[in-house]
Write an enzyme that holds these catalytic residues in place. Structure first.
Site, PDB file in Angstrom:
ATOM      1  CE  LYS A  53      -9.375  29.305  -8.971  1.00  0.00           C
ATOM      2  NZ  LYS A  53      -9.325  28.404  -7.802  1.00  0.00           N
ATOM      3  CB  THR A  54      -3.576  28.043 -12.759  1.00  0.00           C
ATOM      4  OG1 THR A  54      -3.903  29.069 -11.828  1.00  0.00           O
ATOM      5  CG2 THR A  54      -2.403  28.489 -13.602  1.00  0.00           C
ATOM      6  CD  GLU A 113      -6.420  30.876 -12.596  1.00  0.00           C
ATOM      7  OE1 GLU A 113      -6.756  30.933 -11.393  1.00  0.00           O
ATOM      8  OE2 GLU A 113      -5.253  30.716 -12.983  1.00  0.00           O
TER       9      GLU A 113
END
Length: 464
Positions: free
Chosen positions: A121-122, A165
């Site tokens: 995600k990051t 996110e």
């Protein structure tokens, strides 16, 4: 109330303001004109960056840190009920707002892209933030790690796009109403909150169901959990699905990933056209993150060839295969990987980027519950390294579980043929690594806890 601020968010108090998710929201609120305050357990660069934006940051938790005129208290799921500031909020009748609700309110009215998945995600959110900024779209973003270029994890932009996110760990991603949702992968994790894969699939399905009518789901065509999730989706009448990956049936197909040292060259096929661009991190795992970002940007109507070029400006996120330095011919690299799939991806990426180098890992397991469920898989992943040092479990928000220690990982690694050295005293690690390394080696500090602090210490020891 300052212009552009949600109701009751003009004088927020954050408990745990230095955390990756909390600090991002605090920064955006400060940039929008809120009078931000909060507390954290220790001093950090994040605390200093918040103070530079005008926020008041207390170190330590105490009832008197909560100002009587605070309009709300923002918490994450990690804050315990007996926290003195939370207790004081109840006494003062100050509303308590979960981090996810605060972020959802900031995203209101924007064209939101929410990036979900068990891992990646990051990186994917960061790639989008960098590319959209490079294209002059001035997005807002909230990321779980600091971008290498801007050096921050969040920003309030003047544009109409908000990239964030979407954290599945406590189901908080179900609060968002994105125009575009990305699902990178779906795997078993966060065992304190999910009892089975069916619960995880249900949670992701709820997240996807929050996409606004006419919106788009960008989802992996390769990862088994994502494929299963797609098959479970029921009402697709208002949702466009765009798949990406190696699969011949993918809407955005990965044609080739070519390693170029610590970077990769990626070629995709989109609408019958070939597009090639560079990703400034090694490995297929990160290349696929970039393709997901490309597909999401295209879903907002941004020309794919412009996105492909802009993605080449991404230079990485701190703790995502971040080069910390070199001493005596040894490179030290930092990895946030703490799930077996992430560990395997990063170790394989480093193998591909420097196939002639020995790879040494300093691994710190994260959470007792994760180690209990996935410790064997973590040990097997470490077999990809030439040698590993394994630390004690970093507890984060959890209490110990009787009988669950790093020994579970060490035994599994040794059973898989790995060379593993247990080290309980982190202060001893630089000396241990110095005794193991020789010029040309790569040292990877790996885990989601404070193992990241060892990188500079190892470099200092190698220098001396």
């Amino acid at each position: 109330m300052a212009p552009g601020l949600p109701t009751a968010m003009d004088r927020p108090h954050f408990i745990g303001i230095g955390g990756a998710g909390m600090s991002g929201i605090a920064k955006i609120l400060a940039q929008r004109g809120a009078r931000v305050a909060g507390s954290d357990s220790r001093e950090s660069a994040t605390a200093e960056s918040l103070r530079a934006l005008g926020a008041t940051v207390h170190i330590g938790h105490a009832a008197e840190h909560l100002a009587p005129d605070a309009t709300c208290v923002v918490v994450s799921s990690a804050i315990r009920p007996d926290n003195p500031e939370l207790v004081r909020a109840a006494e003062l009748d100050v509303p308590v707002v979960h981090r996810s609700d605060a972020l959802a309110s900031l995203m209101g009215g924007a064209r939101a892209i929410a990036v979900a998945g068990t891992h990646g995600k990051t990186t994917t959110t960061s790639m989008l933030a960098v590319a959209l900024t490079e294209l002059g779209l001035d997005p807002s973003y909230a990321i779980g790690g600091d971008l290498e270029g801007p050096g921050t994890n969040a920003r309030h932009g003047a544009g109409d796009i908000f990239v964030a996110e979407a954290d599945e760990s406590d189901r908080s991603f179900q609060k968002y109403d994105p125009e575009v949702a990305i699902v990178l992968n779906v795997e078993l994790d966060h065992h304190a909150n999910y009892a089975s894969m069916d619960e995880i699939y249900d949670s992701f399905e709820t997240f996807v169901g929050k996409v606004v009518p006419g919106g788009t789901l960008v989802i992996s065509a390769d990862q088994p959990g994502a494929v299963e999730l797609a098959s479970r989706l029921r009402d697709l009448s208002t949702l466009k699905i765009v798949t990406y990956g190696d699969s011949p049936s993918a809407d955005v197909r990965v044609h080739k990933v070519t390693p170029r040292g610590l970077t990769s060259e990626v070629t995709v096929v989109l609408d019958g056209r070939y597009l090639t661009f560079t990703v400034s991190v090694p490995g297929s795992h990160y290349a696929h993150n970039a393709v997901a970002a490309l597909a999401a940007g295209a879903a907002l109507g941004i020309p794919a060839h412009n996105l492909a070029s802009a993605l080449g400006k991404y230079t990485g996120v701190k703790r995502r295969l971040q080069l910390k330095g070199e001493a005596n011919g040894v490179q030290v690299i930092d990895s946030y990987a703490h799930h077996p799939t992430e560990m395997t991806a990063d170790l394989e990426a480093m193998r591909g980027a420097a196939s002639d180098a020995r790879l040494l890992v300093v691994f710190q397991p994260h959470l007792f519950s994760r180690t209990q469920e996935l410790g064997t898989e973590m040990g097997r992943a470490l077999a990809l390294a030439d040698a590993s040092v394994v630390l004690d479990i970093y507890p984060a928000r959890e209490d110990p579980i009787p009988g669950i220690t790093s020994t579970l990982i060490i035994d599994a690694a040794r059973a898989a043929g790995a060379d593993v050295t247990p080290v309980s005293d982190q202060a001893a690690v630089p000396d241990v690594i110095a005794g193991m390394t020789r010029p040309g080696d790569l040292v990877l500090t790996m885990g989601a806890g404070d193992v990241t602090d060892l990188g500079p210490q190892i470099l200092d020891r190698l220098s001396n």
